[in-house]
Design an enzyme around this catalytic site. Structure first.
Site, PDB file in Angstrom:
ATOM      1  N   VAL A   1     -74.731  -9.854 -41.836  1.00 47.10           N
ATOM      2  CA  VAL A   1     -74.698  -8.437 -42.233  1.00 47.10           C
ATOM      3  C   VAL A   1     -76.493  -8.527 -42.392  1.00 47.10           C
ATOM      4  O   VAL A   1     -77.045  -9.038 -43.425  1.00 47.10           O
ATOM      5  CB  VAL A   1     -74.189  -8.229 -43.518  1.00 47.10           C
ATOM      6  CG1 VAL A   1     -74.345  -6.558 -44.095  1.00 47.10           C
ATOM      7  CG2 VAL A   1     -72.720  -8.485 -43.440  1.00 47.10           C
ATOM      8  N   GLY A   2     -76.907  -7.668 -41.480  1.00 47.62           N
ATOM      9  CA  GLY A   2     -78.719  -7.414 -41.629  1.00 47.62           C
ATOM     10  C   GLY A   2     -78.838  -5.723 -42.320  1.00 47.62           C
ATOM     11  O   GLY A   2     -77.732  -5.083 -42.582  1.00 47.62           O
TER      12      GLY A   2
ATOM     13  N   THR B   1     -80.081  -3.518 -40.765  1.00 46.53           N
ATOM     14  CA  THR B   1     -79.965  -2.423 -39.995  1.00 46.53           C
ATOM     15  C   THR B   1     -78.660  -2.582 -39.164  1.00 46.53           C
ATOM     16  O   THR B   1     -77.742  -1.271 -39.067  1.00 46.53           O
ATOM     17  CB  THR B   1     -80.896  -2.549 -38.555  1.00 46.53           C
ATOM     18  OG1 THR B   1     -82.083  -2.506 -39.274  1.00 46.53           O
ATOM     19  CG2 THR B   1     -80.592  -1.308 -37.636  1.00 46.53           C
TER      20      THR B   1
ATOM     21  N   ALA C   1     -80.366 -14.793 -46.861  1.00 46.61           N
ATOM     22  CA  ALA C   1     -79.344 -15.703 -46.006  1.00 46.61           C
ATOM     23  C   ALA C   1     -79.522 -15.838 -44.622  1.00 46.61           C
ATOM     24  O   ALA C   1     -79.291 -16.785 -43.897  1.00 46.61           O
ATOM     25  CB  ALA C   1     -77.836 -14.937 -46.247  1.00 46.61           C
ATOM     26  N   ASP C   2     -80.100 -14.833 -43.985  1.00 46.63           N
ATOM     27  CA  ASP C   2     -80.353 -14.866 -42.622  1.00 46.63           C
ATOM     28  C   ASP C   2     -81.426 -15.888 -42.343  1.00 46.63           C
ATOM     29  O   ASP C   2     -81.320 -16.719 -41.380  1.00 46.63           O
ATOM     30  CB  ASP C   2     -80.803 -13.462 -42.054  1.00 46.63           C
ATOM     31  CG  ASP C   2     -81.987 -12.872 -42.828  1.00 46.63           C
ATOM     32  OD1 ASP C   2     -82.322 -13.412 -43.780  1.00 46.63           O
ATOM     33  OD2 ASP C   2     -82.499 -11.900 -42.469  1.00 46.63           O
ATOM     34  N   ARG C   3     -82.396 -16.112 -43.370  1.00 48.61           N
ATOM     35  CA  ARG C   3     -83.450 -16.991 -42.996  1.00 48.61           C
ATOM     36  C   ARG C   3     -82.986 -18.356 -43.122  1.00 48.61           C
ATOM     37  O   ARG C   3     -83.407 -19.499 -42.561  1.00 48.61           O
ATOM     38  CB  ARG C   3     -84.673 -16.562 -43.987  1.00 48.61           C
ATOM     39  CG  ARG C   3     -85.215 -15.158 -43.576  1.00 48.61           C
ATOM     40  CD  ARG C   3     -86.136 -14.844 -44.838  1.00 48.61           C
ATOM     41  NE  ARG C   3     -87.513 -15.363 -44.371  1.00 48.61           N
ATOM     42  CZ  ARG C   3     -88.724 -15.073 -45.052  1.00 48.61           C
ATOM     43  NH1 ARG C   3     -88.378 -14.311 -46.033  1.00 48.61           N
ATOM     44  NH2 ARG C   3     -89.821 -15.637 -44.716  1.00 48.61           N
TER      45      ARG C   3
ATOM     46  N   ASP D   1     -87.972 -14.402 -36.429  1.00 46.29           N
ATOM     47  CA  ASP D   1     -86.772 -13.625 -36.445  1.00 46.29           C
ATOM     48  C   ASP D   1     -87.240 -11.981 -36.327  1.00 46.29           C
ATOM     49  O   ASP D   1     -87.769 -11.587 -37.254  1.00 46.29           O
ATOM     50  CB  ASP D   1     -85.733 -13.874 -37.553  1.00 46.29           C
ATOM     51  CG  ASP D   1     -84.439 -13.132 -37.195  1.00 46.29           C
ATOM     52  OD1 ASP D   1     -84.211 -12.495 -36.235  1.00 46.29           O
ATOM     53  OD2 ASP D   1     -83.554 -13.609 -38.147  1.00 46.29           O
TER      54      ASP D   1
ATOM     55  N   THR E   1    -102.101   9.542 -24.341  1.00 42.97           N
ATOM     56  CA  THR E   1    -101.777   9.360 -25.706  1.00 42.97           C
ATOM     57  C   THR E   1    -100.322   8.407 -25.711  1.00 42.97           C
ATOM     58  O   THR E   1    -100.459   7.344 -26.605  1.00 42.97           O
ATOM     59  CB  THR E   1    -101.069  10.787 -26.524  1.00 42.97           C
ATOM     60  OG1 THR E   1    -102.336  11.525 -26.542  1.00 42.97           O
ATOM     61  CG2 THR E   1    -100.654  10.353 -27.687  1.00 42.97           C
TER      62      THR E   1
END
Length: 262
Positions: free
Chosen positions: A7-8, A10, A109-111, A130, A188
């Site tokens: 679960v991130g 995004t 947790a992801d790290r 990451d 641009t």
């Protein structure tokens, strides 16, 4: 089989493992309000496409940086898979490494999962980059200890801030500029692509160089996350691009949990 749930901020990624082999992976936008029933309707349709039955899942492991999303995923596990989900970082799925930082409990947790997987797969000191909502740079030493890192705005956040703050600037895609040999834009959109893309590459290369200097030993650089492949094609700063690093870390934690409960 293991159903790993990452679960991130995004997206939520569901990955189905048969041993260490990924049989399927699916992504859905993160929404803490999404109910267990909504997850089940969506997920079981995808299971059928892969010819997988829910009863084949005998372990569920959740890693989350969005605490409010956890409850409904635990209900999903209990109601539709008839088992309690394991949560990465909580017994019996502790990290199993030293977090040598000022506030170890604040490590995402992801790290932590990335650190576990990277140390298991690569030798020596490591810098794990990451690409997510934020871009993180983490130092894992040769003993597997987490030594700290850097949090930078993700490239999409940077682009959103630029477009939202400047009324006349258009929204552009995250991609390498078409005039790859020039950093002087002629219009641009070209100028925005150069500033966003090559500016981000320069930021990464500069921070990694500073980290390597501070570490004082050779350090492999491992890139993961959704944009790792794109940036890996345009810089030689990465030694390895490993898009499944987080999921592999969850599979490894799942194996450890099975062994501890045997």
């Amino acid at each position: 089989m293991l159903l790993a749930v990452d679960v991130g901020n995004t997206n939520v990624v569901f990955a189905l493992f048969d041993g260490r082999t990924i049989k399927g992976r699916w992504r859905i936008a993160t929404d803490p309000r999404r109910t267990a029933d909504e997850y089940a309707v969506w997920l079981f349709q995808l299971f059928r496409l892969e010819d997988v039955e829910p009863h084949e899942v005998d372990q569920i492991l959740i890693s989350t940086v969005v605490p409010r999303a956890l409850h409904n995923l635990q209900v999903l596990s209990q109601k539709y898979f008839k088992r309690d989900a394991l949560v990465a970082g909580q017994p019996p799925v502790e990290w199993g490494f030293e977090a040598d930082v000022d506030e170890p409990r604040s490590l995402g947790a992801d790290r932590a999962v990335n650190a576990i997987a990277a140390h298991a797969r690569y030798p020596g000191d490591l810098i794990v980059v990451d690409f997510g909502t934020a871009t993180t740079f983490d130092h894992v030493d040769f003993m597997g200890a987490y030594k700290g890192g850097i949090i930078a705005p993700g490239i999409n956040l940077s682009l959103d801030a630029l477009v939202n703050a400047a009324a006349k600037l258009p929204r552009i895609a995250i991609e390498a500029p078409t005039r790859t040999k020039s950093v002087i834009g002629r219009n641009t959109e070209d100028q925005m692509h150069i500033g966003v893309f090559w500016g981000y590459v320069a930021m990464m290369e500069g921070l990694i160089a500073r980290m390597r200097s501070e570490i004082g030993r050779p350090a492999l650089v491992i890139a993961t996350g959704g944009l790792a492949v794109l940036f890996g094609e345009h810089t030689d700063i990465f030694d390895h691009v490993d898009t499944d690093l987080t999921l592999d870390g969850l599979a490894l934690l799942g194996e450890r949990a099975r062994a501890s409960q045997a």
